[in-house]
Scaffold this active site. Structure first.
Site, PDB file in Angstrom:
ATOM      1  N   HIS A 111      49.450  28.654   9.374  1.00 50.61           N
ATOM      2  CA  HIS A 111      49.901  27.985   8.145  1.00 50.61           C
ATOM      3  C   HIS A 111      51.411  27.750   8.138  1.00 50.61           C
ATOM      4  O   HIS A 111      51.975  27.368   7.129  1.00 50.61           O
ATOM      5  CB  HIS A 111      49.528  28.804   6.912  1.00 50.61           C
ATOM      6  CG  HIS A 111      48.106  29.273   6.900  1.00 50.61           C
ATOM      7  ND1 HIS A 111      47.728  30.516   7.366  1.00 50.61           N
ATOM      8  CD2 HIS A 111      46.960  28.647   6.516  1.00 50.61           C
ATOM      9  CE1 HIS A 111      46.422  30.650   7.258  1.00 50.61           C
ATOM     10  NE2 HIS A 111      45.923  29.537   6.752  1.00 50.61           N
ATOM     11  N   ASP A 212      49.645  61.186  45.001  1.00 51.47           N
ATOM     12  CA  ASP A 212      48.371  61.354  45.704  1.00 51.47           C
ATOM     13  C   ASP A 212      48.627  61.120  47.191  1.00 51.47           C
ATOM     14  O   ASP A 212      48.197  60.123  47.781  1.00 51.47           O
ATOM     15  CB  ASP A 212      47.331  60.366  45.171  1.00 51.47           C
ATOM     16  CG  ASP A 212      45.943  60.677  45.712  1.00 51.47           C
ATOM     17  OD1 ASP A 212      45.851  61.128  46.883  1.00 51.47           O
ATOM     18  OD2 ASP A 212      44.955  60.497  44.998  1.00 51.47           O
ATOM     19  N   HIS A 215      45.846  60.546  50.124  1.00 51.54           N
ATOM     20  CA  HIS A 215      45.053  59.329  50.356  1.00 51.54           C
ATOM     21  C   HIS A 215      45.753  58.377  51.324  1.00 51.54           C
ATOM     22  O   HIS A 215      45.104  57.522  51.919  1.00 51.54           O
ATOM     23  CB  HIS A 215      44.769  58.602  49.034  1.00 51.54           C
ATOM     24  CG  HIS A 215      45.825  57.624  48.618  1.00 51.54           C
ATOM     25  ND1 HIS A 215      47.074  58.003  48.194  1.00 51.54           N
ATOM     26  CD2 HIS A 215      45.818  56.264  48.579  1.00 51.54           C
ATOM     27  CE1 HIS A 215      47.782  56.916  47.910  1.00 51.54           C
ATOM     28  NE2 HIS A 215      47.057  55.858  48.134  1.00 51.54           N
ATOM     29  N   HIS A 220      45.129  53.866  53.523  1.00 53.09           N
ATOM     30  CA  HIS A 220      46.057  52.848  54.036  1.00 53.09           C
ATOM     31  C   HIS A 220      46.184  52.896  55.560  1.00 53.09           C
ATOM     32  O   HIS A 220      47.184  52.444  56.114  1.00 53.09           O
ATOM     33  CB  HIS A 220      47.434  53.037  53.382  1.00 53.09           C
ATOM     34  CG  HIS A 220      47.408  52.944  51.883  1.00 53.09           C
ATOM     35  ND1 HIS A 220      47.013  51.807  51.222  1.00 53.09           N
ATOM     36  CD2 HIS A 220      47.710  53.854  50.919  1.00 53.09           C
ATOM     37  CE1 HIS A 220      47.074  52.021  49.912  1.00 53.09           C
ATOM     38  NE2 HIS A 220      47.490  53.260  49.710  1.00 53.09           N
ATOM     39  N   ASP A 373      44.117  50.127  47.679  1.00 47.96           N
ATOM     40  CA  ASP A 373      43.889  50.968  46.499  1.00 47.96           C
ATOM     41  C   ASP A 373      42.893  50.329  45.537  1.00 47.96           C
ATOM     42  O   ASP A 373      42.034  51.006  44.983  1.00 47.96           O
ATOM     43  CB  ASP A 373      45.217  51.224  45.769  1.00 47.96           C
ATOM     44  CG  ASP A 373      46.138  52.109  46.593  1.00 47.96           C
ATOM     45  OD1 ASP A 373      45.687  53.167  47.049  1.00 47.96           O
ATOM     46  OD2 ASP A 373      47.319  51.743  46.785  1.00 47.96           O
TER      47      ASP A 373
END
Ligand code: FES
Ligand code: FE
Length: 446
Positions: A111, A212, A215, A220, A373
């Site tokens: 408006h 982490d 991992h 990787h 990931d």
């Protein structure tokens, strides 16, 4: 789906199991728990909004979010940074729809109510006809209760009674300073943030960046085999040693350091490292920068950084860059990742282009690391959402390095804040993250 009281039941189970390093799978998927997180965490914590440098001129703005709520991050006409709730005061239409731009006024598409970039209401169509005596000053945009910045990074908090930003960041500032304060110009944000959607809970990324480390060699592996990053920088034993710092006022850091006194500085070239000024940090902080191969951490709840040296081709030298990211919740099993790439302001334009290229090629939607990931995390969300996991009260294991299980002694004379251990073989940083989560989810509302 859990009912409201079941949220408290899950939290009770988390509290019981966390002391033994376990976390119920539902924490990563339950819709009601997620809804509670938006109120108990995102409406009360300090969350990252953006960089001061993203809005260099008066009138510059960008859309950002706190939890799922939309806010306009804007530099007003006087140069002040504001975080305004992106909702028209008339009937709640989303006021600003462009992701970024420059404007003196925001005019509602419904408006036509119009607001100055300070948030003040300045014009209402048919005001003389239909709103006689209207006090415009009472109808300005709502705004975040607190806005503050640290090292050029703007954070906001919706809770007016929350402690100030410096207190919230607490000891984590010691580690942030290593990343952001090495040169007088600080770190420069290069371009706009990359954004992408992943079918996983927002905590998945936040906990991963607490450290982490176990991992990296697995998930990787193809990147390591391609020779894009030294294997030691990714956690393999050898010329590097790992460090994890937990209990850092609710935040956590992980580092991989070159052994000995070699200057590594995340593989920045000499044209950059000659601007690194030891007087800007303590000796211990500067030493960590000097030996730094990879530094990463999470400021609870959803701000993370990664400072790393790597390459994207065996033919090219490794180089350093800093990534800042936000794990933006968009649903119980969906998040939007935002990623900014930074380099020291004093670096040449050519090096900044190289840093940007390194960032996009490693930790970004098309990046070698990132794709690994995001191939893993949605599977965890599916497990956490499963009927089987709920029926069997499946819990995830965060026991690595917990208590007597840890065959590594903490560093007694650690010169920085927090609880440091000389190994990446632990999940203490992630436990710190989930302890912060539980504390905030169970602390009474203000
Ligand atoms: Fe914005 Fe009506 S909702 S002017
Ligand atoms: Fe990873």
């Amino acid at each position: 789906m859990a009912q409201a009281s079941e949220v408290e039941q899950i939290l009770g189970r988390v509290a019981r199991e966390m002391t033994d390093g376990l976390l119920p799978a539902q924490v990563f998927a339950d819709p009601d728990l997620y809804r509670a997180e938006l109120r108990r965490i995102f409406a009360r914590a300090w969350t990252f909004i953006g960089f001061e440098a993203e809005l260099p001129s008066p009138g510059d703005y960008a859309l950002r979010r706190i939890g799922e709520d939309s806010f306009i991050f804007v530099r007003d006409g006087e140069g002040e940074l504001r975080v305004l709730f992106n909702a028209c005061r008339h009937r709640g239409s989303q006021l600003c729809r462009a992701d970024w731009g420059n404007t003196a006024h925001f005019t509602c598409p419904y408006h036509g109510w119009s607001y100055r970039n300070t948030g003040e209401l300045t014009a209402v169509p048919a005001r003389d006809m239909g709103y006689r005596g209207m006090d415009l000053s009472a109808w300005g945009l709502h705004a975040a209760a607190q806005v503050d910045s640290y090292c050029g990074m703007v954070f906001a908090c919706l809770d007016p009674s929350a402690p100030p930003l410096e207190t919230y960041l607490g000891d984590m500032r010691w580690y942030l300073d290593i990343q952001f304060k090495l040169t007088s110009g600080g770190m420069e944000v290069l371009g706009e943030p990359h954004r992408w959607i992943v079918d996983a809970n927002w905590k998945q990324g936040a906990e991963n960046f607490c450290g982490d480390s176990s991992h990296t060699q697995i998930t990787h592996r193809s990147v390591l085999e391609a020779g894009y990053i030294p294997s030691e920088a990714a956690g393999a034993p050898g010329a590097a040693h790992g460090l994890q710092v937990h209990d850092c006022d609710g935040h956590a850091v992980s580092m991989r350091q070159q052994k000995g006194s070699a200057s590594v500085f995340w593989d920045y070239p000499e044209e950059v490292t000659r601007h690194f000024d030891s007087a800007r940090l303590s000796t211990a902080q500067f030493d960590l920068a000097r030996g730094g191969m990879a530094h990463l951490g999470t400021v609870f709840p959803n701000f993370s950084f990664l400072h790393v040296g790597l390459t994207n081709s065996r033919e090219q030298e490794a180089g350093g860059y800093l990534s800042v990211r936000v794990w933006q919740p968009t649903g119980p099993t969906k998040m939007e990742i935002w990623n900014w790439i930074l380099a020291p302001r004093e670096a040449s334009d050519a090096y900044k282009r190289r840093a940007y290229q390194l960032g996009t090629n490693s930790f970004s939607p098309s990046g070698t690391f990132e794709q690994d990931d995001v191939a893993i995390w949605p599977g965890i969300a599916r497990t956490a959402s499963s009927v089987f996991a709920e029926m069997n009260e499946v819990a995830f294991n965060y026991q690595m390095g917990l208590g007597k299980r840890f065959n590594v002694a903490p560093i007694e004379d650690w010169p920085g804040p927090g609880h440091a251990v000389p190994s990446n073989a632990g999940e203490g940083g992630m436990r710190t993250f989930h302890e912060s989560w539980l504390r905030m989810m169970t602390s009474p509302a203000p």
